[in-house]
Design an enzyme around this catalytic site. Structure first.
Site, PDB file in Angstrom:
ATOM      1  N   SER A  48       0.828  -1.207   0.000  1.00  7.70           N
ATOM      2  CA  SER A  48       0.000   0.000   0.000  1.00  7.70           C
ATOM      3  C   SER A  48       0.858   1.250   0.000  1.00  7.70           C
ATOM      4  O   SER A  48       1.735   1.408   0.843  1.00  7.70           O
ATOM      5  CB  SER A  48      -0.861   0.073   1.264  1.00  7.70           C
ATOM      6  OG  SER A  48      -1.771  -0.952   1.304  1.00  7.70           O
ATOM      7  N   HIS A  82      -3.148  -0.143  -4.893  1.00  9.37           N
ATOM      8  CA  HIS A  82      -2.633  -1.426  -5.402  1.00  9.37           C
ATOM      9  C   HIS A  82      -2.974  -1.510  -6.888  1.00  9.37           C
ATOM     10  O   HIS A  82      -4.133  -1.716  -7.264  1.00  9.37           O
ATOM     11  CB  HIS A  82      -3.238  -2.599  -4.624  1.00  9.37           C
ATOM     12  CG  HIS A  82      -2.709  -2.706  -3.229  1.00  9.37           C
ATOM     13  ND1 HIS A  82      -1.696  -3.571  -2.876  1.00  9.37           N
ATOM     14  CD2 HIS A  82      -3.027  -2.014  -2.124  1.00  9.37           C
ATOM     15  CE1 HIS A  82      -1.431  -3.415  -1.584  1.00  9.37           C
ATOM     16  NE2 HIS A  82      -2.230  -2.474  -1.112  1.00  9.37           N
ATOM     17  N   HIS A 104      -5.103  -9.374  -0.949  1.00  9.49           N
ATOM     18  CA  HIS A 104      -5.127  -9.623   0.491  1.00  9.49           C
ATOM     19  C   HIS A 104      -6.224 -10.621   0.863  1.00  9.49           C
ATOM     20  O   HIS A 104      -7.221 -10.756   0.160  1.00  9.49           O
ATOM     21  CB  HIS A 104      -5.425  -8.322   1.254  1.00  9.49           C
ATOM     22  CG  HIS A 104      -4.473  -7.207   0.965  1.00  9.49           C
ATOM     23  ND1 HIS A 104      -4.618  -6.386  -0.127  1.00  9.49           N
ATOM     24  CD2 HIS A 104      -3.372  -6.779   1.634  1.00  9.49           C
ATOM     25  CE1 HIS A 104      -3.635  -5.491  -0.130  1.00  9.49           C
ATOM     26  NE2 HIS A 104      -2.874  -5.708   0.923  1.00  9.49           N
ATOM     27  N   TYR A 106      -8.330 -10.032   3.137  1.00  5.37           N
ATOM     28  CA  TYR A 106      -9.559  -9.280   3.441  1.00  5.37           C
ATOM     29  C   TYR A 106     -10.366  -8.933   2.189  1.00  5.37           C
ATOM     30  O   TYR A 106     -11.507  -8.488   2.296  1.00  5.37           O
ATOM     31  CB  TYR A 106      -9.257  -8.020   4.259  1.00  5.37           C
ATOM     32  CG  TYR A 106      -8.400  -6.964   3.592  1.00  5.37           C
ATOM     33  CD1 TYR A 106      -8.878  -6.167   2.552  1.00  5.37           C
ATOM     34  CD2 TYR A 106      -7.103  -6.749   4.035  1.00  5.37           C
ATOM     35  CE1 TYR A 106      -8.091  -5.199   1.965  1.00  5.37           C
ATOM     36  CE2 TYR A 106      -6.308  -5.778   3.457  1.00  5.37           C
ATOM     37  CZ  TYR A 106      -6.806  -5.006   2.427  1.00  5.37           C
ATOM     38  OH  TYR A 106      -6.005  -4.058   1.848  1.00  5.37           O
ATOM     39  N   GLU A 107      -9.780  -9.157   0.997  1.00  2.00           N
ATOM     40  CA  GLU A 107     -10.560  -8.967  -0.235  1.00  2.00           C
ATOM     41  C   GLU A 107     -11.382 -10.217  -0.544  1.00  2.00           C
ATOM     42  O   GLU A 107     -12.059 -10.277  -1.573  1.00  2.00           O
ATOM     43  CB  GLU A 107      -9.626  -8.640  -1.392  1.00  2.00           C
ATOM     44  CG  GLU A 107      -8.926  -7.282  -1.225  1.00  2.00           C
ATOM     45  CD  GLU A 107      -7.834  -7.073  -2.257  1.00  2.00           C
ATOM     46  OE1 GLU A 107      -8.161  -6.640  -3.371  1.00  2.00           O
ATOM     47  OE2 GLU A 107      -6.663  -7.357  -1.947  1.00  2.00           O
ATOM     48  N   ALA A 134       2.840  -1.352   4.136  1.00  2.00           N
ATOM     49  CA  ALA A 134       2.538  -0.245   5.034  1.00  2.00           C
ATOM     50  C   ALA A 134       2.149  -0.863   6.366  1.00  2.00           C
ATOM     51  O   ALA A 134       1.463  -1.877   6.394  1.00  2.00           O
ATOM     52  CB  ALA A 134       1.376   0.561   4.477  1.00  2.00           C
ATOM     53  N   MET A 229      -1.622  -6.093   7.420  1.00  3.41           N
ATOM     54  CA  MET A 229      -2.600  -7.068   6.914  1.00  3.41           C
ATOM     55  C   MET A 229      -2.054  -7.873   5.736  1.00  3.41           C
ATOM     56  O   MET A 229      -2.810  -8.291   4.867  1.00  3.41           O
ATOM     57  CB  MET A 229      -3.876  -6.327   6.484  1.00  3.41           C
ATOM     58  CG  MET A 229      -4.458  -5.428   7.557  1.00  3.41           C
ATOM     59  SD  MET A 229      -5.839  -4.479   6.932  1.00  3.41           S
ATOM     60  CE  MET A 229      -6.073  -3.288   8.272  1.00  3.41           C
ATOM     61  N   SER A 230      -0.762  -8.056   5.693  1.00  5.50           N
ATOM     62  CA  SER A 230      -0.178  -8.749   4.526  1.00  5.50           C
ATOM     63  C   SER A 230       1.109  -9.459   4.943  1.00  5.50           C
ATOM     64  O   SER A 230       1.356  -9.699   6.123  1.00  5.50           O
ATOM     65  CB  SER A 230       0.110  -7.733   3.413  1.00  5.50           C
ATOM     66  OG  SER A 230       1.157  -6.863   3.791  1.00  5.50           O
ATOM     67  N   ASN A 253       1.512   5.086  10.168  1.00  8.42           N
ATOM     68  CA  ASN A 253       0.691   5.662  11.242  1.00  8.42           C
ATOM     69  C   ASN A 253       1.100   5.025  12.565  1.00  8.42           C
ATOM     70  O   ASN A 253       1.643   3.922  12.588  1.00  8.42           O
ATOM     71  CB  ASN A 253      -0.803   5.375  10.986  1.00  8.42           C
ATOM     72  CG  ASN A 253      -1.084   3.883  10.846  1.00  8.42           C
ATOM     73  OD1 ASN A 253      -0.798   3.288   9.800  1.00  8.42           O
ATOM     74  ND2 ASN A 253      -1.591   3.285  11.897  1.00  8.42           N
ATOM     75  N   HIS A 265      -7.444   5.275   6.832  1.00 11.22           N
ATOM     76  CA  HIS A 265      -6.839   4.658   5.638  1.00 11.22           C
ATOM     77  C   HIS A 265      -6.228   5.712   4.715  1.00 11.22           C
ATOM     78  O   HIS A 265      -5.161   5.486   4.121  1.00 11.22           O
ATOM     79  CB  HIS A 265      -7.876   3.825   4.876  1.00 11.22           C
ATOM     80  CG  HIS A 265      -7.314   3.161   3.655  1.00 11.22           C
ATOM     81  ND1 HIS A 265      -6.316   2.213   3.711  1.00 11.22           N
ATOM     82  CD2 HIS A 265      -7.595   3.324   2.338  1.00 11.22           C
ATOM     83  CE1 HIS A 265      -6.009   1.814   2.478  1.00 11.22           C
ATOM     84  NE2 HIS A 265      -6.769   2.473   1.629  1.00 11.22           N
TER      85      HIS A 265
HETATM   86  N1  HPA Z   1      -3.053  -1.624  11.318  1.00 10.89           N
HETATM   87  C1  HPA Z   1      -3.120  -2.615  10.387  1.00 10.89           C
HETATM   88  N2  HPA Z   1      -2.655  -2.479   9.163  1.00 10.89           N
HETATM   89  C2  HPA Z   1      -2.082  -1.321   8.830  1.00 10.89           C
HETATM   90  C3  HPA Z   1      -1.981  -0.257   9.738  1.00 10.89           C
HETATM   91  C4  HPA Z   1      -2.486  -0.417  11.043  1.00 10.89           C
HETATM   92  O1  HPA Z   1      -2.427   0.476  11.909  1.00 10.89           O
HETATM   93  N3  HPA Z   1      -1.345   0.761   9.092  1.00 10.89           N
HETATM   94  C5  HPA Z   1      -1.088   0.316   7.838  1.00 10.89           C
HETATM   95  N4  HPA Z   1      -1.528  -0.939   7.666  1.00 10.89           N
END
Ligand code: HPA
Length: 291
Positions: A48, A82, A104, A106-107, A134, A229-230, A253, A265
């Site tokens: 990402s 993506h 992912h 989650y998709e 990310a 998440m990856s 973040n 996001h």
């Molecule tokens: N949590 C989960 N996945 C992420 C985050 C997060 O804070 N930041 C970027 N991908």
């Protein structure tokens, strides 16, 4: 641009989830045919917000570009940031497959689909796989924009790309050793380029929701520095096929409850856009140190 049906045909008619290894072989044969390179050495998966890194590693128009759909019967990634393309380019003297984006869990994809690009890269000859992502910073010492080398992961997806029928006889057994899943040699090369790079443990969750502060507090106690998440399933698939893995997180973040505000996001993608170009040059410099 081939239709999805044509893409299936081009990949030998093999559906990724039915025979993931044959599907990866078929996709790798297509990569060889379309790029004119029988073998590739390195794969780089850009997560990402890492697109600006792509312009450094493989400027648009450079090399041969395929879409993810060319590599198998999958829909394009449904997440902003993506792109769903793969480019074959020369990076620092190494024939490299640069994947712009990933798919992912989650998709709604099963693990076999999530790791198909990495298996394709390995079948195409890649023995070095660079996985970028990310991530939220759990470790309070991390700043937004910081790059962190993944030292290890905690796979909290409750899934494995090696579940299901055993791999065909020509492949290693599925009981893969994940000690040093993230190559100490490649991490040393990375720190030769930038000695200030910290190392951290990446916790992989399924998402797509961000975590609660209580979950982040739990992850910190489990020893995680980063959350995302990856990456973990791809690292497992790459290690199973004998590739060395380098994992690099871009902290986009502060994880939930770590910073002063919630997680957004848009903020994740924007932080990627702002910092990924320097990340691209780091990866190019690391590849330049590979024999
Ligand atoms: N949590 C989960 N996945 C992420 C985050 C997060 O804070 N930041 C970027 N991908």
């Amino acid at each position: 641009m081939p239709t999805r049906a044509a893409a299936l045909l081009l990949c030998g008619g093999v559906v990724v989830t039915q025979d993931p290894y044959a599907a990866a072989d078929a996709a790798a044969a297509l990569v060889a045919e379309r790029t004119g390179h029988v073998s590739h050495h390195v794969a780089v998966v850009l997560g990402s917000g890492w697109n600006p890194a792509a312009d450094l590693l493989c400027p648009p128009g450079d090399g041969v570009e395929l879409s993810f759909a060319d590599l198998g019967d999958r829909p394009a990634p449904s997440v902003a940031g993506h792109v769903g393309k793969v480019r074959s380019v020369e990076v620092a003297g190494h024939r490299t497959l640069v994947f712009l984006g990933r798919v992912h869990l989650y998709e709604g994809h099963p693990p076999a689909t999530v790791v198909h690009n990495v298996r394709t890269a390995c079948a195409a000859g890649c023995d070095v796989v660079v996985l970028t992502n990310a991530a939220g910073g759990i470790n309070p010492s991390y700043d937004v924009g910081q790059l962190v080398l993944i030292r290890d992961h905690v796979n909290l997806t409750a899934m494995s790309p090696l579940s299901g029928p055993p791999p065909p006889a020509a492949y290693p057994v599925r009981f893969v050793d994940l000690t040093d899943a993230y190559s100490p040699r490649l991490r040393t090369l990375a720190r030769d380029v930038d000695p200030s790079l910290p190392e951290g443990v990446y916790a992989a969750l399924t998402g797509p929701h961000f975590e609660t502060p209580a979950e982040i507090s739990m992850l910190r106690r489990l020893g995680a520095d980063l959350v995302g998440m990856s990456t973990a399933l791809e690292a497992i698939a790459a290690r199973h096929l004998g590739a060395e893995v380098l994992g690099v997180s871009l902290v986009t973040n502060a994880a939930a409850g770590v910073g002063d505000s919630g997680v957004d996001h848009g903020e994740v993608v924007a932080a990627g856009e702002a910092h990924a170009a320097s990340a691209g040059s780091l990866i190019a410099s690391i590849l330049a140190r590979l024999p």
